[in-house]
Write a protein that holds these residues in place. Structure first.
Motif, mmCIF file in Angstrom:
data_model
loop_
_atom_site.group_PDB
_atom_site.id
_atom_site.type_symbol
_atom_site.label_atom_id
_atom_site.label_comp_id
_atom_site.label_asym_id
_atom_site.label_seq_id
_atom_site.Cartn_x
_atom_site.Cartn_y
_atom_site.Cartn_z
ATOM 1 N N ILE A 118 0.548 7.289 0.747
ATOM 2 C CA ILE A 118 -0.584 8.193 0.516
ATOM 3 C C ILE A 118 -1.891 7.475 0.796
ATOM 4 O O ILE A 118 -2.765 7.996 1.497
ATOM 5 N N GLN A 119 -2.015 6.275 0.290
ATOM 6 C CA GLN A 119 -3.232 5.499 0.512
ATOM 7 C C GLN A 119 -3.398 5.200 2.005
ATOM 8 O O GLN A 119 -4.507 5.258 2.535
ATOM 9 N N PHE A 120 -2.300 4.886 2.686
ATOM 10 C CA PHE A 120 -2.357 4.614 4.123
ATOM 11 C C PHE A 120 -2.905 5.821 4.877
ATOM 12 O O PHE A 120 -3.793 5.689 5.721
ATOM 13 N N LYS A 161 -4.716 8.286 3.689
ATOM 14 C CA LYS A 161 -6.126 8.504 3.327
ATOM 15 C C LYS A 161 -7.058 7.541 4.056
ATOM 16 O O LYS A 161 -8.144 7.914 4.469
ATOM 17 N N GLU A 162 -6.618 6.292 4.219
ATOM 18 C CA GLU A 162 -7.465 5.290 4.858
ATOM 19 C C GLU A 162 -7.433 5.344 6.384
ATOM 20 O O GLU A 162 -8.438 5.099 7.037
ATOM 21 N N HIS A 163 -6.261 5.668 6.957
ATOM 22 C CA HIS A 163 -6.100 5.580 8.406
ATOM 23 C C HIS A 163 -5.925 6.924 9.105
ATOM 24 O O HIS A 163 -6.016 6.993 10.325
ATOM 25 N N ILE A 178 -2.167 13.998 -1.334
ATOM 26 C CA ILE A 178 -2.952 13.544 -0.187
ATOM 27 C C ILE A 178 -4.348 14.156 -0.191
ATOM 28 O O ILE A 178 -5.342 13.476 0.016
ATOM 29 N N VAL A 196 3.672 -0.614 3.958
ATOM 30 C CA VAL A 196 3.840 0.831 3.802
ATOM 31 C C VAL A 196 5.292 1.154 4.113
ATOM 32 O O VAL A 196 5.788 0.794 5.186
ATOM 33 N N MET A 242 0.855 -1.169 0.000
ATOM 34 C CA MET A 242 0.000 0.000 0.000
ATOM 35 C C MET A 242 0.901 1.232 0.000
ATOM 36 O O MET A 242 1.902 1.270 0.705
ATOM 37 N N SER A 243 0.537 2.196 -0.752
ATOM 38 C CA SER A 243 1.334 3.423 -0.765
ATOM 39 C C SER A 243 1.110 4.194 0.535
ATOM 40 O O SER A 243 0.087 4.044 1.201
ATOM 41 N N ASN A 302 0.714 -4.821 0.797
ATOM 42 C CA ASN A 302 0.089 -4.055 1.874
ATOM 43 C C ASN A 302 1.100 -3.323 2.744
ATOM 44 O O ASN A 302 0.730 -2.584 3.636
ATOM 45 N N GLU A 332 -5.734 15.674 -2.780
ATOM 46 C CA GLU A 332 -6.278 15.672 -4.138
ATOM 47 C C GLU A 332 -6.636 17.082 -4.600
ATOM 48 O O GLU A 332 -7.731 17.321 -5.127
#
Length: 101
Positions: A4-6, A8-10, A97, A44, A1-2, A42, A99
């Motif tokens: 950035i995605q981490f 955004k999600e957490h 982050i 990071v 997982m990138s 997954n 967008e």
């Protein structure tokens, strides 16, 4: 997982917690565990996570994206390219982050 995605999600608090609890030899994080290498999709990368948090903090401390873009022109005009490059990276990270277009 990138990273950035981490974020955004957490969220930022979880990202800061992950970094705070990491040891110097840790390279990646996944599902509550730290690893000395990055193997899974997954995972990071902690280095990326740290850079992103520092970027967001820098942009916020300097008054936001638009002010930072103004500072870029000043840094390069005055021959301080090194600072300008870091600030450009911070702006790019921030915009990814959040967008921002």
């Amino acid at each position: 997982m990138s990273a950035i995605q981490f974020i955004k999600e957490h969220g930022f608090n979880k990202a800061r917690e992950v970094l705070k609890n990491a040891h110097w030899e840790n390279i990646s994080y996944s599902n509550g565990n730290y690893y000395s290498s990055s193997c899974g999709e997954n995972d990071v990368k902690l280095e990326d996570l740290k850079r992103l948090l520092e970027s967001v903090d820098l942009v916020n401390e300097l008054g936001g994206v638009e002010k930072c873009k103004g500072y870029i022109r000043v840094y390069f005009y005055k021959g301080r390219g090194m600072y300008g490059e870091r600030l450009k990276q911070a702006i790019a990270d921030y915009e990814l982050i959040y967008e921002v277009e």
